[in-house]
Design an enzyme around this catalytic site. Structure first.
Site, PDB file in Angstrom:
ATOM      1  N   SER A 235     -20.364 -25.642  55.775  1.00  0.00           N
ATOM      2  CA  SER A 235     -20.723 -24.233  56.150  1.00  0.00           C
ATOM      3  C   SER A 235     -22.297 -24.256  55.889  1.00  0.00           C
ATOM      4  O   SER A 235     -22.895 -25.163  55.538  1.00  0.00           O
ATOM      5  CB  SER A 235     -20.280 -23.478  54.627  1.00  0.00           C
ATOM      6  OG  SER A 235     -21.064 -22.230  54.508  1.00  0.00           O
TER       7      SER A 235
ATOM      8  N   TYR B 107     -18.579 -22.956  45.595  1.00  0.00           N
ATOM      9  CA  TYR B 107     -18.180 -22.967  47.207  1.00  0.00           C
ATOM     10  C   TYR B 107     -19.574 -23.823  47.950  1.00  0.00           C
ATOM     11  O   TYR B 107     -19.288 -24.642  48.701  1.00  0.00           O
ATOM     12  CB  TYR B 107     -18.292 -21.344  47.875  1.00  0.00           C
ATOM     13  CG  TYR B 107     -17.908 -21.526  49.386  1.00  0.00           C
ATOM     14  CD1 TYR B 107     -16.569 -21.790  49.825  1.00  0.00           C
ATOM     15  CD2 TYR B 107     -19.286 -21.570  50.214  1.00  0.00           C
ATOM     16  CE1 TYR B 107     -16.683 -21.855  51.399  1.00  0.00           C
ATOM     17  CE2 TYR B 107     -18.896 -21.301  51.560  1.00  0.00           C
ATOM     18  CZ  TYR B 107     -17.593 -21.543  51.873  1.00  0.00           C
ATOM     19  OH  TYR B 107     -17.469 -21.376  53.305  1.00  0.00           O
TER      20      TYR B 107
END
Length: 254
Positions: A139, A152
């Site tokens: 990401s 995350y």
């Protein structure tokens, strides 16, 4: 990876980026197997998209990963591409200890242990293929943190470094390692993200990813233009400003 002629397994492809990428790769002439926990969604996908195959898998369960890997390899022995798509994103407040531990553990299990288990289950088969690819999914938040999603961010940073290291270990083998680095994309990963003006439209994201793979099959990192703001803040020398912009802060973090 080449854009066509592959047999691809994408666990975590019953919705969002995974599903749209699966459909786009199938349209490019690849045999595609999607994986997920919900058998009703898998049945719906195969019914609505003839030619797409499906296998039930829960990447949080080592037993499920092993069972699914055996099934995929038995039914699709030409498998040469694994895309470790499955992932979750949770809002956490680490200033309140009772509110984050369970979420953090679940995120690590899904986002980090899941891909590790998948790679472990498929690596020997992939090494037996003449041209194979492991595509991890990190990401932009692996490089610029979003304040409300610490676990995350951490798992995606770990996936980045895992990808870098696996590439070193697999050098000289038939297995390439490619890392897909999405920005915020209009999916249901977080509540409200699909409607966010900041999120990249899903179809636009997948179309750019397909174009990038087609243009540069051996790319180490697959980066749409929108993610480069997050990816290269430190290299540009404006990391603090990038973090502030992502988190709607002033440059001093307030």
């Amino acid at each position: 990876m080449n854009i066509t002629g592959n047999t691809v397994f994408i666990p975590g492809a019953t919705s969002g980026i995974g599903l749209d990428l699966a459909l786009a790769l199938h349209a490019k002439g690849n045999e595609v197997v999607v994986g997920g926990r919900r058998t009703d969604l898998l049945a719906q996908i195969t019914a609505e998209h003839p030619g797409i195959h499906a296998v039930e898998i829960d990447t949080t369960s080592p037993e499920s990963v092993q069972r699914a890997a055996g099934q995929v390899i038995a039914e699709h022995p030409e498998l040469n591409v694994l895309i470790t798509m499955a992932g979750i994103m949770r809002i956490e407040d680490w200033t309140k200890p009772e509110g984050f531990l369970a979420s953090a553990e679940e995120t690590v299990t899904t986002n980090l242990l899941g891909p590790i288990r998948l790679i472990a289950a498929f690596i020997e088969h992939l090494r037996s293929r003449p041209d194979a690819t492991i595509m991890t999914v990190s990401s932009g938040l692996a490089f610029t943190p979003l304040r409300i999603t610490p676990s995350y961010n951490a798992t995606k940073a770990a996936i980045h470094m895992l990808s870098e290291t696996l590439r070193l270990q697999l050098a000289g083998t038939t297995v390439k390692v490619s890392e897909l680095e999405p920005p915020s994309v209009a999916t249901d990963l977080l509540p409200g993200q699909r409607e966010s003006s900041f999120a990249m439209p899903l179809e636009e994201f997948v179309a750019e990813v397909i174009a990038l793979i087609e243009a540069e099959p051996d790319a180490r990192e697959i980066q749409v233009e929108r993610v480069k703001f997050l990816r290269y803040g430190e290299a540009r020398g404006d990391y603090d400003e990038t973090v502030a912009a992502v988190n709607h802060l002033d440059p001093h973090g307030n």
